[in-house]
Design an enzyme around this catalytic site. Structure first.
Site, PDB file in Angstrom:
ATOM      1  N   LYS A 274     -67.717  43.258 -59.465  1.00  0.00           N
ATOM      2  CA  LYS A 274     -67.256  41.962 -58.978  1.00  0.00           C
ATOM      3  C   LYS A 274     -66.990  41.905 -57.487  1.00  0.00           C
ATOM      4  CE  LYS A 274     -65.854  38.887 -61.076  1.00  0.00           C
ATOM      5  NZ  LYS A 274     -65.770  37.751 -61.894  1.00  0.00           N
TER       6      LYS A 274
ATOM      7  N   GLU B   1     -60.555  30.526 -53.116  1.00  0.00           N
ATOM      8  CA  GLU B   1     -59.688  30.101 -54.224  1.00  0.00           C
ATOM      9  C   GLU B   1     -58.257  29.861 -53.755  1.00  0.00           C
ATOM     10  OE1 GLU B   1     -61.925  32.224 -57.979  1.00  0.00           O
ATOM     11  OE2 GLU B   1     -60.772  33.456 -56.622  1.00  0.00           O
TER      12      GLU B   1
ATOM     13  N   SER C 194     -62.613  43.440 -58.551  1.00  0.00           N
ATOM     14  CA  SER C 194     -61.853  43.363 -59.788  1.00  0.00           C
ATOM     15  C   SER C 194     -61.389  44.767 -60.148  1.00  0.00           C
ATOM     16  CB  SER C 194     -62.755  42.799 -60.884  1.00  0.00           C
ATOM     17  OG  SER C 194     -62.310  43.245 -62.150  1.00  0.00           O
TER      18      SER C 194
ATOM     19  N   THR D  14     -76.265  14.796 -55.120  1.00  0.00           N
ATOM     20  CA  THR D  14     -75.373  13.709 -55.528  1.00  0.00           C
ATOM     21  C   THR D  14     -75.184  13.932 -57.025  1.00  0.00           C
ATOM     22  OG1 THR D  14     -77.151  12.172 -56.025  1.00  0.00           O
ATOM     23  CG2 THR D  14     -76.295  12.092 -53.792  1.00  0.00           C
ATOM     24  N   HIS D  15     -73.970  13.740 -57.491  1.00  0.00           N
ATOM     25  CA  HIS D  15     -73.624  14.060 -58.893  1.00  0.00           C
ATOM     26  C   HIS D  15     -73.905  15.525 -59.210  1.00  0.00           C
ATOM     27  CE1 HIS D  15     -73.705   9.643 -59.449  1.00  0.00           C
ATOM     28  NE2 HIS D  15     -74.766   9.722 -58.677  1.00  0.00           N
TER      29      HIS D  15
END
Ligand code: ARG
Length: 469
Positions: free
Chosen positions: A283, A290, A277, A155-156
């Protein structure tokens, strides 16, 4: 031949003429336009406007157009057609001669586009629900496979309590099942037939509207011709339902992106759905996630755009309504494109359950369970909270967890602590106390998985029923 040139003395400005066309995008409605035209033609024959022979040649012509669109490449490339309605009229006249021009008797493009769009959205909903049921199944299967693996719930975005990995995944299933439900609801409301509404005041011939609705498997009729020809609520509602689905997918994508970062390391990105990448050789990027997040922005933008398009329109049909089509198609395409990939990603992803389990036990995720121990021994909850808070403070100072404190340390905080306290701090015990419907106790999660699977099965059943309707 144009559909409306009679009263004009001047030709259209060529640039304007091209610009106002919708055929570039509404050609995808061709199948629905042909079906609705078939229903209208039959209704015309029933009231004697078409002879039996004329009906047969019109129906054969419509069928031929459908076949040519499916097989002949370039057939739906037409530099003259203003829209899908004009295209069909033109092709029909080319195929069967002047009788083709009889098809438009007593009807208007305003009711046609309203009908085609309802048929399109109805079909899109059925496809989406099928894709959504696959997504739910992929999540439920992973939930089942995860067994007793635990992870921290946040939470948070701070460690809160341990939960089963399966429990976490079922949270998404709940969201998607609500989305499927909203689609069903939207389908119910849109499944009414506008045919016979004419341009605005109702058809100029006594067409049997019930007959036409039945031909197209609508469940009833629109009740008011003004509303029927100007209503695009069903598009706005549908795209809003998709926005909410997008919000759920985007939250999922965001969480997976966070969990796949080196800092978390809970999720190992599946190579089949990631990219590298061009510059940094090490990468592996979460592109699928996304793009899910990014495309959701488009769908939400579509819903906002549609709202603005509709908000200023006087009744009834206005050409602005043509502008509702592209955001609709874009939203449906975006969702239909991403849902199968989301299901594929979920099947392929690997969870680092060792790391998740370890994280589930760090950061005082057992603090509330510790306070509950005191509560069960009669200590008022507020006091228990306070004492465990103090225990945590001590741990922070010593850089340890609650279970590393000695009984001596604890008894200085409250006399109710005993050796049994350490048992209740163990991961399995912490999970087990959340023994309520919808909680994370392992048995409850197993029940949750079974219940989710039943819901997914009934979603699949409904999809089948509609597909055969
Ligand atoms: N292409 C038009 C649309 O999508 C069809 C309806 C045209 N109606 C009219 N009155 N110009 O809205």
């Amino acid at each position: 031949m144009k559909m409306w040139s009679g009263r004009f003395r001047q030709p259209l400005d060529p640039q304007f003429e091209r610009w106002q066309r919708s055929f570039d995008f509404d050609r995808r409605l061709l199948g629905y336009e042909l079906a609705a035209s078939g229903a209208h033609a039959r209704a015309l024959k029933n009231i004697g406007i078409l002879s039996a022979d004329e009906l047969i040649s019109i129906l054969e012509g419509l069928q031929k157009i459908g076949e040519m669109a499916a097989s002949a490449e370039g057939f739906v490339e037409d530099d003259e057609a203003e829209d899908v309605h004009h295209f069909v009229e033109k092709q029909l006249a080319a195929l069967i001669g002047e009788v083709g021009y009889k098809l438009h008797s007593g009807r208007s493009r305003n009711e046609q586009i309203a009908t085609d769009l309802r048929l399109y959205v109805r079909a899109a909903i059925d496809e989406l629900r099928k894709e959504l049921s696959d997504v739910c199944e992929a999540f439920a299967e992973r939930a089942e496979k995860a067994g007793n693996a635990a992870m921290p719930a946040f939470t948070h975005l701070q460690h809160a309590e341990p939960v089963l990995v399966g429990h976490w995944l079922l949270a998404y299933v709940e969201m998607f099942l609500r989305d499927a439900d909203r689609l069903v609801d939207c389908r119910k409301r849109l499944n009414v037939c506008p045919l016979g509404s004419g341009a605005v005041a109702g058809a100029t011939l006594p067409l049997d509207r019930v007959f036409m609705a039945e031909e197209l498997e609508f469940s009833s009729l629109t009740a008011n011709s003004i509303d029927a020809t100007s209503d695009r609520d069903f598009i706005l509602e549908f795209v809003n339902v998709l926005s909410l689905l997008g919000v759920h997918l985007s939250r999922w994508a965001e969480e997976m992106i966070i969990f796949s970062s080196q800092e978390f390391g809970f999720v190992k990105l599946p190579e089949a759905y990631s990219t590298g990448s061009s510059a940094m050789p090490q990468k592996k990027n979460p592109d699928l996630l996304e793009l899910v997040r990014g495309k959701t922005g488009r769908v939400i933008g579509g819903a906002a755009g549609l709202t603005v398009t509709l908000k200023g329109l006087p009744l009834a049909y206005n050409k602005d309504l043509q502008e509702t089509q592209e955001p609709l198609f874009d939203a449906a395409d975006s969702m239909l494109g991403m849902l199968p990939l989301v299901a594929g990603w979920m099947k392929a992803v690997e969870f680092d359950t060792a790391r998740m389990n370890e994280a589930a036990q760090s950061g005082f995720t057992n603090a509330w369970a510790a306070a509950t121990y005191l509560v069960k021994r009669g200590v008022p909850s507020r006091l228990a909270h306070e004492q465990i808070g103090k225990a945590v403070k001590l741990c922070v100072e010593r850089n340890c967890e609650i279970q590393n404190l000695t009984l001596n340390d604890l008894c200085r905080l409250h006399p109710a602590f005993e050796e049994s306290f350490y048992e209740c701090l163990k991961p399995a015990a912490v999970l087990a106390i959340h023994d309520v419907v919808g909680g994370t106790a392992p048995e409850r999660v197993r029940q949750g998985i079974a219940a989710a699977k039943r819901k997914i099965d009934s979603l699949r059943e409904e999809v089948k029923i509609h597909a055969h309707a």
